[in-house]
Motif scaffolding. Structure first.
Motif, PDB file in Angstrom:
ATOM      1  N   GLY A 154       0.753  -1.193   0.032  1.00 57.94           N
ATOM      2  CA  GLY A 154       0.025  -0.066  -0.011  1.00 57.94           C
ATOM      3  C   GLY A 154       0.923   1.331   0.057  1.00 57.94           C
ATOM      4  N   LEU A 155       0.059   2.463  -0.174  1.00 61.57           N
ATOM      5  CA  LEU A 155       0.922   3.745  -0.372  1.00 61.57           C
ATOM      6  C   LEU A 155       0.107   4.892   0.453  1.00 61.57           C
ATOM      7  CD1 LEU A 155       1.280   3.202  -4.178  1.00 61.57           C
ATOM      8  CD2 LEU A 155       2.980   3.519  -2.810  1.00 61.57           C
ATOM      9  N   ALA A 156       0.638   5.550   0.967  1.00 62.34           N
ATOM     10  CA  ALA A 156       0.183   6.940   1.634  1.00 62.34           C
ATOM     11  C   ALA A 156       0.417   8.028   0.391  1.00 62.34           C
ATOM     12  CB  ALA A 156       0.537   7.171   3.001  1.00 62.34           C
ATOM     13  N   GLY A 157      -0.332   8.851   0.386  1.00 64.31           N
ATOM     14  CA  GLY A 157      -0.189  10.273  -0.313  1.00 64.31           C
ATOM     15  C   GLY A 157      -0.265   9.953  -1.767  1.00 64.31           C
ATOM     16  N   PRO A 158      -0.874   8.891  -2.482  1.00 67.03           N
ATOM     17  CA  PRO A 158      -0.794   8.905  -3.756  1.00 67.03           C
ATOM     18  C   PRO A 158      -1.322   9.985  -4.690  1.00 67.03           C
ATOM     19  CG  PRO A 158      -2.447   7.484  -2.992  1.00 67.03           C
ATOM     20  CD  PRO A 158      -1.889   8.036  -1.952  1.00 67.03           C
TER      21      PRO A 158
ATOM     22  N   MET B 264       9.060  -0.162  10.062  1.00 68.35           N
ATOM     23  CA  MET B 264       8.294   1.013  10.301  1.00 68.35           C
ATOM     24  C   MET B 264       9.512   2.180  10.723  1.00 68.35           C
ATOM     25  SD  MET B 264       5.060   0.811  10.231  1.00 68.35           S
ATOM     26  CE  MET B 264       5.463   0.020   8.707  1.00 68.35           C
ATOM     27  N   PRO B 265       9.031   3.456  10.952  1.00 65.14           N
ATOM     28  CA  PRO B 265       9.848   4.324  10.975  1.00 65.14           C
ATOM     29  C   PRO B 265      10.646   4.568  12.430  1.00 65.14           C
ATOM     30  CG  PRO B 265       7.751   5.248  10.887  1.00 65.14           C
ATOM     31  CD  PRO B 265       7.739   3.908  10.502  1.00 65.14           C
TER      32      PRO B 265
ATOM     33  N   ASN C 278       0.964   0.496  18.698  1.00 66.21           N
ATOM     34  CA  ASN C 278      -0.478  -0.042  19.222  1.00 66.21           C
ATOM     35  C   ASN C 278      -1.635   1.125  18.801  1.00 66.21           C
ATOM     36  OD1 ASN C 278       0.056  -2.297  20.863  1.00 66.21           O
ATOM     37  ND2 ASN C 278       1.502  -0.727  21.716  1.00 66.21           N
ATOM     38  N   HIS C 279      -1.221   1.849  17.453  1.00 68.88           N
ATOM     39  CA  HIS C 279      -2.024   2.503  17.061  1.00 68.88           C
ATOM     40  C   HIS C 279      -3.524   2.114  16.699  1.00 68.88           C
ATOM     41  CE1 HIS C 279      -4.002   5.870  14.383  1.00 68.88           C
ATOM     42  NE2 HIS C 279      -3.098   6.548  14.902  1.00 68.88           N
ATOM     43  N   PRO C 280      -4.666   2.489  17.297  1.00 67.90           N
ATOM     44  CA  PRO C 280      -5.726   1.915  17.261  1.00 67.90           C
ATOM     45  C   PRO C 280      -6.550   2.113  15.697  1.00 67.90           C
ATOM     46  CG  PRO C 280      -6.297   3.911  18.112  1.00 67.90           C
ATOM     47  CD  PRO C 280      -4.733   3.693  18.011  1.00 67.90           C
ATOM     48  N   GLY C 281      -6.127   2.931  14.817  1.00 68.47           N
ATOM     49  CA  GLY C 281      -6.537   3.260  13.527  1.00 68.47           C
ATOM     50  C   GLY C 281      -7.138   4.446  13.643  1.00 68.47           C
ATOM     51  N   PHE C 282      -7.512   4.848  12.492  1.00 64.80           N
ATOM     52  CA  PHE C 282      -8.345   6.408  12.528  1.00 64.80           C
ATOM     53  C   PHE C 282      -9.717   6.420  12.588  1.00 64.80           C
ATOM     54  CE2 PHE C 282      -4.239   6.038   9.855  1.00 64.80           C
ATOM     55  CZ  PHE C 282      -3.578   7.065  10.707  1.00 64.80           C
ATOM     56  N   SER C 283     -10.507   7.574  12.624  1.00 68.29           N
ATOM     57  CA  SER C 283     -11.893   7.628  12.613  1.00 68.29           C
ATOM     58  C   SER C 283     -12.580   6.656  11.506  1.00 68.29           C
ATOM     59  CB  SER C 283     -12.522   8.837  12.876  1.00 68.29           C
ATOM     60  OG  SER C 283     -13.720   8.898  12.466  1.00 68.29           O
ATOM     61  N   ASN C 284     -13.619   5.925  11.822  1.00 66.99           N
ATOM     62  CA  ASN C 284     -14.185   5.274  10.572  1.00 66.99           C
ATOM     63  C   ASN C 284     -15.593   5.721  10.358  1.00 66.99           C
ATOM     64  OD1 ASN C 284     -15.738   4.285  12.749  1.00 66.99           O
ATOM     65  ND2 ASN C 284     -15.970   2.105  12.337  1.00 66.99           N
ATOM     66  N   GLU C 285     -15.771   7.044  10.763  1.00 69.90           N
ATOM     67  CA  GLU C 285     -17.013   7.761  10.756  1.00 69.90           C
ATOM     68  C   GLU C 285     -17.050   8.320   9.298  1.00 69.90           C
ATOM     69  OE1 GLU C 285     -18.219   8.739  15.557  1.00 69.90           O
ATOM     70  OE2 GLU C 285     -17.518  10.363  14.333  1.00 69.90           O
TER      71      GLU C 285
ATOM     72  N   VAL D  83      -3.576   3.431   7.207  1.00 68.43           N
ATOM     73  CA  VAL D  83      -4.636   2.950   8.088  1.00 68.43           C
ATOM     74  C   VAL D  83      -4.327   2.957   9.527  1.00 68.43           C
ATOM     75  CG1 VAL D  83      -6.036   1.620   6.342  1.00 68.43           C
ATOM     76  CG2 VAL D  83      -4.256   0.418   7.574  1.00 68.43           C
ATOM     77  N   LYS D  84      -3.072   2.770   9.889  1.00 68.28           N
ATOM     78  CA  LYS D  84      -2.506   2.831  11.259  1.00 68.28           C
ATOM     79  C   LYS D  84      -1.114   3.631  10.996  1.00 68.28           C
ATOM     80  CE  LYS D  84      -4.565  -1.126  13.404  1.00 68.28           C
ATOM     81  NZ  LYS D  84      -4.188  -2.376  14.186  1.00 68.28           N
ATOM     82  N   ALA D  85      -0.570   4.121  12.063  1.00 67.25           N
ATOM     83  CA  ALA D  85       0.792   4.857  12.150  1.00 67.25           C
ATOM     84  C   ALA D  85       1.768   3.811  11.201  1.00 67.25           C
ATOM     85  CB  ALA D  85       1.412   5.128  13.527  1.00 67.25           C
ATOM     86  N   GLY D  86       2.265   4.429   9.953  1.00 70.01           N
ATOM     87  CA  GLY D  86       3.346   3.585   9.214  1.00 70.01           C
ATOM     88  C   GLY D  86       2.642   2.769   8.566  1.00 70.01           C
TER      89      GLY D  86
END
Length: 374
Positions: free
Chosen positions: A44-48, A69-70, A311-318, A359-362
């Motif tokens: 996957g990719l961020a910022g495409p 991971m960074p 342990n990032h829980p992920g971002f808002s799914n709303e 979808v989570k940090a990194g």
């Protein structure tokens, strides 16, 4: 920053507590980015760069961490790969792979009249000011043209169109976050970007959409602060292109940055986003680490910060829709699964696509989400 009034708060409460009819999203089975030559799944990719051209979905560039991971020492890798999918309803077929002239991630993207524009972003050398237009030739070949560069190298800005001009909004630069709006006359091939107006506050990672006529909307976003945690916005701004006037609309139900959104039939659709809960805790930990001199304490703080990220829980799914006619927010069905941020949603009729993203940090996803506005 909150520019709240009692009337705005009353309207917001009404919009959130009484869901209205007339806005819903039907999700289809997601597609995926292609496997590599060895059959391994794409990470996957961020910022495409994302766009729609002639019933084709384009997913280009982006960034990921292929070697860890960074916080584990992994370096961010920037891509110049491009993928073209043919679109047949909710079915995507990979038709072609190609390479951009230069790797890029986190640019502002805009699909307009059979062309894809992307501006700014970053690569392995830092922030960039490059602006490009991509078209498909009659035989389906990719044609990338360089346009006038931005006055400043900026990443994670937004872009929209109106009155024959492109508008680039906000963005994060080497030294500061921008509060400028720049415009480029598309009718003049020799035109350069000009400063159009100034926003009430500096912002990056906002959702920027428009009616492609006379109005542009800037939703949420954040501002990186030196020696302090970032400011997260719940603001919604409306910019009138004829006058340059900017006014505040009813706030988001909560502050969000790096989400995706589209404009469709007088509604602004907002999908997911980062509410900053973990983001701010990580930033606060980094600031504390920088201000400590004791090596042992630093190690403990670094371990705590790494744990937050791992342990990032992920971002808002709303998901939400803002009805411009009633000036109210409508809550939509949430994502089923992890919500992608730092990507771009793109419309095709009443259908939209949200390719890949973080979808989570990194952590990236290889999915291409497919939705239909009902």
């Amino acid at each position: 920053m909150k520019l709240k009034a009692i009337l705005s708060l009353a309207i917001l409460t009404l919009g959130c507590s009484s869901p209205k009819k007339g806005a819903s999203v039907l999700w289809s089975e997601p597609a995926k980015l292609p496997n590599d030559l060895h059959g391994r799944e794409h990470i996957g990719l961020a910022g495409p760069v994302v766009g729609m051209l002639q019933d084709h979905l384009l997913v280009l560039g982006g960034a990921n961490f292929p070697n860890g991971m960074p916080w584990q020492g992994g370096r961010k890798s920037y891509s110049d790969n491009g993928y073209i999918y043919s679109v047949n309803g909710s079915h995507l077929v990979l038709k072609q792979e190609f390479r951009l002239k230069e790797a890029v991630a986190y640019p502002a993207n805009l699909s307009l009249k059979g062309k894809l524009y992307f501006a700014g972003g970053e690569n392995q050398n830092g922030y960039v000011n490059q602006v490009s237009r991509i078209e498909l030739s009659a035989d389906g070949q990719v044609q990338q043209h360089l346009l006038s560069p931005l006055p400043v190298a900026l990443s994670a800005g937004g872009m929209a169109y109106g009155n024959g001009r492109l508008f680039f909004i906000g963005g994060e630069g080497q030294y500061a976050v921008s509060d400028k709006v720049y415009s480029l006359d598309l009718h003049d091939p020799k035109a350069k970007w000009e400063e159009f107006t100034q926003l009430p506050y500096a912002v990056s990672h906002a959702i920027v959409v428009g009616d492609q006529k006379e109005k542009i909307y800037i939703v949420g976003g954040r501002k990186k602060n030196p020696n302090a945690v970032s400011e997260m916005y719940d603001n919604v701004l409306e910019m009138e292109l004829l006058s340059g006037k900017i006014r505040e609309l009813t706030q988001l139900p909560k502050a969000l940055s790096a989400g995706t959104g589209v404009f469709y039939e007088s509604k602004i659709y907002v999908f997911g986003g980062d509410d900053g809960t973990t983001f701010k805790r990580v930033e606060a930990a980094i600031l504390e680490i920088e201000n400590r001199e004791d090596g042992k304490i630093k190690e403990e703080l670094i371990a705590r910060k790494n744990s937050l990220q791992e342990n990032h829980p992920g971002f808002s799914n709303e998901n939400w829709a803002y009805d411009l006619k009633s000036d109210s927010w409508i809550k939509l069905s949430p994502f089923n699964g992890l919500s992608p941020v730092t990507t771009t949603a793109v419309l095709n009729g009443n259908q939209f696509f949200i390719p890949t993203g973080e979808v989570k940090a990194g952590v990236r996803t290889n999915q291409i989400l497919i939705g239909e506005i009902k």
